[in-house]
Write a protein that holds these residues in place. Structure first.
Motif, PDB file in Angstrom:
ATOM      1  N   ARG A 172     -26.744 -52.634  35.262  1.00  0.00           N
ATOM      2  CA  ARG A 172     -27.429 -51.363  35.472  1.00  0.00           C
ATOM      3  C   ARG A 172     -27.399 -50.498  34.217  1.00  0.00           C
ATOM      4  NH1 ARG A 172     -25.040 -52.098  40.615  1.00  0.00           N
ATOM      5  NH2 ARG A 172     -23.177 -50.904  40.017  1.00  0.00           N
ATOM      6  N   LEU A 173     -26.265 -50.525  33.510  1.00  0.00           N
ATOM      7  CA  LEU A 173     -26.189 -49.771  32.257  1.00  0.00           C
ATOM      8  C   LEU A 173     -27.222 -50.269  31.247  1.00  0.00           C
ATOM      9  CD1 LEU A 173     -22.319 -49.505  31.759  1.00  0.00           C
ATOM     10  CD2 LEU A 173     -23.897 -47.609  32.166  1.00  0.00           C
ATOM     11  N   ALA A 174     -27.312 -51.572  31.104  1.00  0.00           N
ATOM     12  CA  ALA A 174     -28.285 -52.146  30.172  1.00  0.00           C
ATOM     13  C   ALA A 174     -29.704 -51.783  30.585  1.00  0.00           C
ATOM     14  CB  ALA A 174     -28.126 -53.665  30.107  1.00  0.00           C
ATOM     15  N   GLY A 175     -29.959 -51.797  31.886  1.00  0.00           N
ATOM     16  CA  GLY A 175     -31.302 -51.490  32.380  1.00  0.00           C
ATOM     17  C   GLY A 175     -31.715 -50.051  32.113  1.00  0.00           C
ATOM     18  N   ALA A 182     -29.783 -50.861  18.509  1.00  0.00           N
ATOM     19  CA  ALA A 182     -28.442 -51.131  17.971  1.00  0.00           C
ATOM     20  C   ALA A 182     -27.430 -50.149  18.550  1.00  0.00           C
ATOM     21  CB  ALA A 182     -28.467 -51.041  16.448  1.00  0.00           C
ATOM     22  N   PHE A 183     -27.812 -48.881  18.656  1.00  0.00           N
ATOM     23  CA  PHE A 183     -26.912 -47.892  19.241  1.00  0.00           C
ATOM     24  C   PHE A 183     -26.653 -48.195  20.710  1.00  0.00           C
ATOM     25  CE2 PHE A 183     -26.444 -43.869  21.621  1.00  0.00           C
ATOM     26  CZ  PHE A 183     -25.226 -43.463  21.104  1.00  0.00           C
ATOM     27  N   SER A 184     -27.694 -48.608  21.422  1.00  0.00           N
ATOM     28  CA  SER A 184     -27.540 -48.960  22.831  1.00  0.00           C
ATOM     29  C   SER A 184     -26.570 -50.125  23.009  1.00  0.00           C
ATOM     30  CB  SER A 184     -28.907 -49.324  23.423  1.00  0.00           C
ATOM     31  OG  SER A 184     -28.790 -49.809  24.740  1.00  0.00           O
ATOM     32  N   ALA A 185     -26.671 -51.127  22.137  1.00  0.00           N
ATOM     33  CA  ALA A 185     -25.778 -52.279  22.226  1.00  0.00           C
ATOM     34  C   ALA A 185     -24.328 -51.865  21.974  1.00  0.00           C
ATOM     35  CB  ALA A 185     -26.206 -53.346  21.221  1.00  0.00           C
ATOM     36  N   ALA A 186     -24.118 -50.993  20.979  1.00  0.00           N
ATOM     37  CA  ALA A 186     -22.756 -50.547  20.679  1.00  0.00           C
ATOM     38  C   ALA A 186     -22.187 -49.702  21.814  1.00  0.00           C
ATOM     39  CB  ALA A 186     -22.758 -49.756  19.371  1.00  0.00           C
ATOM     40  N   ALA A 201     -28.547 -41.090  29.769  1.00  0.00           N
ATOM     41  CA  ALA A 201     -28.899 -42.062  30.812  1.00  0.00           C
ATOM     42  C   ALA A 201     -27.742 -43.025  31.063  1.00  0.00           C
ATOM     43  CB  ALA A 201     -30.153 -42.832  30.402  1.00  0.00           C
ATOM     44  N   GLY A 202     -27.107 -43.481  29.971  1.00  0.00           N
ATOM     45  CA  GLY A 202     -25.974 -44.387  30.124  1.00  0.00           C
ATOM     46  C   GLY A 202     -24.788 -43.727  30.815  1.00  0.00           C
ATOM     47  N   MET A 203     -24.481 -42.498  30.432  1.00  0.00           N
ATOM     48  CA  MET A 203     -23.361 -41.799  31.042  1.00  0.00           C
ATOM     49  C   MET A 203     -23.625 -41.476  32.514  1.00  0.00           C
ATOM     50  SD  MET A 203     -20.856 -41.623  28.964  1.00  0.00           S
ATOM     51  CE  MET A 203     -19.848 -40.447  29.892  1.00  0.00           C
ATOM     52  N   ASP A 204     -24.859 -41.089  32.822  1.00  0.00           N
ATOM     53  CA  ASP A 204     -25.187 -40.804  34.230  1.00  0.00           C
ATOM     54  C   ASP A 204     -25.026 -42.048  35.090  1.00  0.00           C
ATOM     55  OD1 ASP A 204     -25.725 -38.211  33.560  1.00  0.00           O
ATOM     56  OD2 ASP A 204     -27.912 -38.448  33.527  1.00  0.00           O
ATOM     57  N   GLU A 205     -25.495 -43.177  34.575  1.00  0.00           N
ATOM     58  CA  GLU A 205     -25.376 -44.420  35.343  1.00  0.00           C
ATOM     59  C   GLU A 205     -23.918 -44.862  35.429  1.00  0.00           C
ATOM     60  OE1 GLU A 205     -26.059 -47.479  37.708  1.00  0.00           O
ATOM     61  OE2 GLU A 205     -27.589 -46.009  37.129  1.00  0.00           O
ATOM     62  N   TRP A 206     -23.181 -44.683  34.350  1.00  0.00           N
ATOM     63  CA  TRP A 206     -21.754 -45.039  34.353  1.00  0.00           C
ATOM     64  C   TRP A 206     -20.993 -44.244  35.414  1.00  0.00           C
ATOM     65  CZ3 TRP A 206     -17.953 -48.126  32.546  1.00  0.00           C
ATOM     66  CH2 TRP A 206     -16.646 -47.641  32.556  1.00  0.00           C
ATOM     67  N   GLN A 207     -21.217 -42.949  35.434  1.00  0.00           N
ATOM     68  CA  GLN A 207     -20.520 -42.103  36.399  1.00  0.00           C
ATOM     69  C   GLN A 207     -20.937 -42.415  37.830  1.00  0.00           C
ATOM     70  OE1 GLN A 207     -21.415 -38.172  34.990  1.00  0.00           O
ATOM     71  NE2 GLN A 207     -20.060 -38.314  33.206  1.00  0.00           N
ATOM     72  N   ALA A 208     -22.235 -42.638  38.040  1.00  0.00           N
ATOM     73  CA  ALA A 208     -22.711 -42.947  39.391  1.00  0.00           C
ATOM     74  C   ALA A 208     -22.200 -44.295  39.873  1.00  0.00           C
ATOM     75  CB  ALA A 208     -24.243 -42.927  39.420  1.00  0.00           C
ATOM     76  N   SER A 209     -22.209 -45.294  39.011  1.00  0.00           N
ATOM     77  CA  SER A 209     -21.799 -46.642  39.414  1.00  0.00           C
ATOM     78  C   SER A 209     -20.294 -46.722  39.651  1.00  0.00           C
ATOM     79  CB  SER A 209     -22.216 -47.660  38.348  1.00  0.00           C
ATOM     80  OG  SER A 209     -23.620 -47.753  38.259  1.00  0.00           O
TER      81      SER A 209
END
Length: 229
Positions: A111-114, A212-216, A88-96
């Motif tokens: 958006r990444l945090a969301g 914790a993983f999400s924050a890192a 989810a994070g990578m998809d949003e990163w690439q799209a944004s």
């Protein structure tokens, strides 16, 4: 009283108590036993699933920090919550970044945090789905058993009034089956309560690990935005 009648009157085994009970108490006992089987099925299934997910998440985190390229980790999507969060994070990163580049850095961070928090919420919601059943069984089963107890004792008093006999042989079977209904209620409730609390604790620990993983991961992508990597 002949030998057969004496044996029937003094047989206090669980099966005999069930057979001697009237249809209301039998229905209570059967319902409580089915609830116990249901709760044990949930406990065993969720325990196995959480053990497997916890192992998979730990292994993914180890691979994540050792990976030379994040593209190597994309195949874990759908296998465990950490893989879904990463995807989810990578998809949003690439799209944004494709749409706005680095012009809207704060917007990309938000958006990444969301999306990563939404991924965590979905995973925890899925794992917690059947815990409400354990909570319900744990809280309701004793009262259902108590209903069977009250009903059985009421029948004992009716028997006393009908026979005008207060001997133990008259009242003991009804009282015994009544107390047996209470015992089955506790038999269903206690494992459900323990299982609920234990599973909830394990889900909370998994949620903390994912957070914790999400924050890192978010911090890593934020550094990429700032060009500090």
């Amino acid at each position: 009283m002949d030998a057969l009648a004496l044996t029937a009157a003094t047989d206090m085994s669980p099966w005999a108590l069930f057979l001697q009970a009237d249809w209301v108490v039998k229905a209570v006992m059967i319902g409580l036993l089915l609830a116990s089987v249901w709760s044990w099925a949930i406990i065993i299934e969720r325990t196995r699933r959480l053990s497997a997910l916890d192992k998979a998440v730990r292994a993914f985190e180890t691979r994540f920090w050792k990976a030379e390229s994040l593209d190597d980790l994309s195949g874990d999507k759908g296998k465990h919550p950490a893989g879904d969060l990463f995807a989810a994070g990578m998809d949003e990163w690439q799209a944004s970044t494709k749409r706005t580049g680095l012009a809207d850095r704060e917007g990309v961070r938000a958006r990444l945090a969301g999306v990563m928090q939404a991924s965590i919420d979905r995973a925890i919601s899925d794992l917690s789905d059947r815990l409400n059943i354990l909570a319900t069984i744990g809280s309701v089963a004793p009262f259902v058993g108590l209903f069977g107890t009250v009903w059985g004792i009421m029948r004992s008093f009716i028997a006393i009034g009908a026979t005008q006999n207060t001997s133990l042989a008259v009242v003991a079977p009804g009282i015994a089956e009544a107390l047996f209904a209470t015992a089955i209620g506790l038999f269903a409730a206690i494992p459900a309560v323990i299982g609920y609390n234990r599973l909830l604790h394990r889900i909370d620990r998994l949620e903390d690990r994912l957070t914790a993983f999400s924050a890192a991961f978010h911090a890593m992508l934020s550094r990429e935005l700032d060009g500090d990597r």
